[in-house]
Design an enzyme around this catalytic site. Sequence first.
Site, short mmCIF file in Angstrom:
data_model
loop_
_atom_site.label_atom_id
_atom_site.label_comp_id
_atom_site.label_asym_id
_atom_site.label_seq_id
_atom_site.Cartn_x
_atom_site.Cartn_y
_atom_site.Cartn_z
N ALA A 181 -36.56 68.39 15.39
CA ALA A 181 -37.05 66.98 15.38
C ALA A 181 -36.03 66.31 14.67
O ALA A 181 -35.13 66.71 13.91
CB ALA A 181 -38.19 67.04 14.34
N GLY A 182 -36.02 64.97 14.83
CA GLY A 182 -35.20 64.00 14.50
C GLY A 182 -35.26 62.66 14.82
O GLY A 182 -36.50 62.20 14.77
N LYS A 232 -31.34 58.46 30.69
CA LYS A 232 -31.24 57.90 31.98
C LYS A 232 -32.01 58.87 32.98
O LYS A 232 -32.70 58.14 33.99
CB LYS A 232 -29.83 58.08 32.20
CG LYS A 232 -29.38 57.81 34.05
CD LYS A 232 -27.92 57.79 33.99
CE LYS A 232 -27.23 59.14 33.98
NZ LYS A 232 -27.09 59.75 35.40
N ASP A 267 -9.84 59.74 40.62
CA ASP A 267 -10.54 58.55 40.17
C ASP A 267 -10.05 57.43 40.52
O ASP A 267 -8.63 57.29 40.74
CB ASP A 267 -10.59 58.82 38.72
CG ASP A 267 -11.57 58.26 37.72
OD1 ASP A 267 -12.35 58.85 37.43
OD2 ASP A 267 -11.59 56.81 37.75
N CYS A 288 -27.10 61.41 29.52
CA CYS A 288 -28.04 62.04 30.81
C CYS A 288 -29.53 62.03 30.35
O CYS A 288 -30.14 61.25 31.10
CB CYS A 288 -27.61 63.59 30.78
SG CYS A 288 -26.20 63.83 31.54
N ARG A 346 -22.74 56.92 24.07
CA ARG A 346 -23.78 56.37 25.11
C ARG A 346 -24.96 56.73 24.84
O ARG A 346 -25.36 57.94 24.55
CB ARG A 346 -23.19 56.78 26.68
CG ARG A 346 -21.86 56.17 27.16
CD ARG A 346 -21.72 56.99 28.23
NE ARG A 346 -21.18 58.23 28.43
CZ ARG A 346 -21.01 59.11 29.36
NH1 ARG A 346 -20.97 58.55 30.58
NH2 ARG A 346 -20.58 60.25 29.08
N GLY A 380 -30.39 61.34 22.89
CA GLY A 380 -29.57 60.12 23.41
C GLY A 380 -28.55 60.71 24.51
O GLY A 380 -28.99 61.77 24.92
N THR A 421 -26.05 63.53 38.82
CA THR A 421 -27.39 63.61 38.86
C THR A 421 -28.15 62.35 39.84
O THR A 421 -27.67 61.16 39.50
CB THR A 421 -27.95 63.54 37.42
OG1 THR A 421 -27.54 64.48 36.65
CG2 THR A 421 -29.49 63.61 37.39
N GLU A 432 -22.49 68.31 26.90
CA GLU A 432 -21.25 67.80 25.94
C GLU A 432 -21.18 68.75 24.39
O GLU A 432 -22.25 68.76 23.99
CB GLU A 432 -21.53 66.25 25.72
CG GLU A 432 -21.08 65.50 27.01
CD GLU A 432 -21.16 64.14 26.95
OE1 GLU A 432 -20.68 63.55 25.73
OE2 GLU A 432 -21.67 63.23 27.82
C1 UDX Z 1 -27.80 67.15 28.63
C2 UDX Z 1 -28.50 68.58 29.27
O1 UDX Z 1 -28.88 69.32 28.18
C3 UDX Z 1 -27.50 69.20 30.05
O2 UDX Z 1 -28.01 70.35 30.73
C4 UDX Z 1 -27.43 68.04 31.18
O3 UDX Z 1 -27.40 68.46 32.45
C5 UDX Z 1 -26.76 66.89 30.65
O4 UDX Z 1 -27.64 66.40 29.84
P1 UDX Z 1 -26.27 66.59 26.87
O5 UDX Z 1 -26.34 64.99 27.28
O6 UDX Z 1 -24.76 66.93 26.70
O7 UDX Z 1 -26.93 67.50 27.90
O8 UDX Z 1 -26.90 66.72 25.31
P2 UDX Z 1 -28.15 67.80 24.94
O9 UDX Z 1 -27.65 68.79 24.31
O10 UDX Z 1 -28.99 67.87 25.92
O11 UDX Z 1 -28.82 66.81 23.82
C6 UDX Z 1 -29.26 65.45 24.15
C7 UDX Z 1 -29.78 64.79 22.82
O12 UDX Z 1 -31.08 65.51 22.48
C8 UDX Z 1 -29.08 64.55 21.77
O13 UDX Z 1 -28.96 63.27 21.22
C9 UDX Z 1 -29.34 65.76 20.91
O14 UDX Z 1 -29.00 65.26 19.57
C10 UDX Z 1 -30.88 65.58 21.08
N1 UDX Z 1 -31.65 66.77 20.41
C11 UDX Z 1 -31.27 67.96 21.33
C12 UDX Z 1 -32.63 66.72 19.81
O15 UDX Z 1 -32.89 65.77 19.32
N2 UDX Z 1 -33.33 67.58 19.39
C13 UDX Z 1 -33.04 69.04 20.19
O16 UDX Z 1 -33.58 70.09 19.72
C14 UDX Z 1 -32.00 69.09 20.97
#
Ligand code: UDX
Length: 437
Positions: free
Chosen positions: A258-259, A269, A30, A266, A333, A263, A128, A161
């Site tokens: 639902a929520g 973006k 890094d 990943c 983020r 965010g 990505t 994550e």
């Molecule tokens: C995501 C992808 O899942 C992973 O495969 C990828 O390569 C990187 O991006 P991550 O960003 O760690 O992973 O989070 P993820 O578990 O996908 O959740 C993303 C967002 O969706 C969170 O804000 C989470 O709270 C929200 N979410 C997830 C919902 O609102 N409802 C759901 O049912 C699932």
Amino acid sequence: MKIAIIGTGRVGLVTGACFAEKGHQVICIDNNLQKIDQLKKGKVPFYEPGLQELVSRNCRKKRLIFSSHIKDAVNFSEIIFITVGTPLTENGAADLSDIESVCYEIAQCLKILPKDKLGYRLIVEKSTVPVETGEKIKNLIKKYAPQANFEVASNPEFLQEGCAIKTTLYPDRIIVGVESKQAESIMRQLYASFQAPLVITDIKSAELIKHASNSFLAMKISFINAIARICDLVKADVTEVARGMGLDHRIGQEFLKAGIGYGGSCLPKDIAAFSYISRQLGYQFELLNKVQEINNTQIDYFIDKIKKELRHLKDKVLALWGLSFKPNTDDIRESPAIKIALRLIKEGAKLKVYDPKAMKEARTILGKSVRYAKSAYEAVRKVEALVIATDWEEFRQINLLRVKKLMLHPLIFDGRNIFDPKTMKELGYTYHCIGRP
Ligand code: UDX
């Protein structure tokens, strides 16, 4: 095998530590000297469950080392992963400038390889990236090091994550895009001890699999959030609808919670970048635009619920539980929780915030505009209402009677549907959630 990882962020460090755990020799690079210094002392600079132990163990066993020089990566390893960030530019395109400068440096190092280190290198894009970036990487390195003996491959990451180690060591599938049998054989050897289907394909398809997968997940979330709004209109229960839908194995249970919307670093973006590159290529991916639109308005929808009940927010003291973009991480983020905090502050509310892990990170954005509570209980003391923005297990396990006693009014706005509405009613709460009566 000898592996280099360039870019020791959340993806790079987890990937490197997991390959080391599998017995490979890994060097993580890094250009942030402070971060590398910290890692050399064995300290992981962010929170991810189990990662500190994994890094310490593999450093002790000398399978995981760190450096700030790309030269060390190129000299050391046959396989060089690029895991630097690809943030969004203002127009929604992925910013590939870090990838480009890494490629330039790799090329410079390939040109002056010491005699005993000469030989083939496989440069693997794991960040990505938009489709056809592999081609760009190949051309860039060729341009600066025409004689170099190298190939490019794509191996998109799918780690989540909060459970990054599990999703890296035990992935649903491993996607590998290659251009030759030699590259295929190296990648097969690298992943030989992983128990997961290995999909070997061409580079462009591999790149598309990543964008398409994340977009599909985002689409599921926006879909269920749209259903939640209909549920609110007719007083149906979105969790029941999701359960009923998800039992159809073609649909599946996951990503139907639902929520307040998705965010993180990943999904937002990647969906924006995929929409952008599709447009550039000549296809208007309107579906993705709608997915984003639903997501972007989900927070307004939630804030409206709060405003409807409290009428105005000026000088109202509210507690906010949750700041990270999802549980089990300190990553803020694109966190919907932070967006909610900023909106509530803008409306004049006085916030007392609490998150099990993301307080330090949140301070970098919220600064002195909120009060930081030491516990979930401290946050709710004498507040007019509680807003829940991240579904941490700690909140699910909370003593709701104690919370009620501490609050001025038993009023909760739950953006993550973590409690059962019937129980909340029995406990005497006024409980607002998303898509449930
Ligand atoms: C995501 C992808 O899942 C992973 O495969 C990828 O390569 C990187 O991006 P991550 O960003 O760690 O992973 O989070 P993820 O578990 O996908 O959740 C993303 C967002 O969706 C969170 O804000 C989470 O709270 C929200 N979410 C997830 C919902 O609102 N409802 C759901 O049912 C699932």
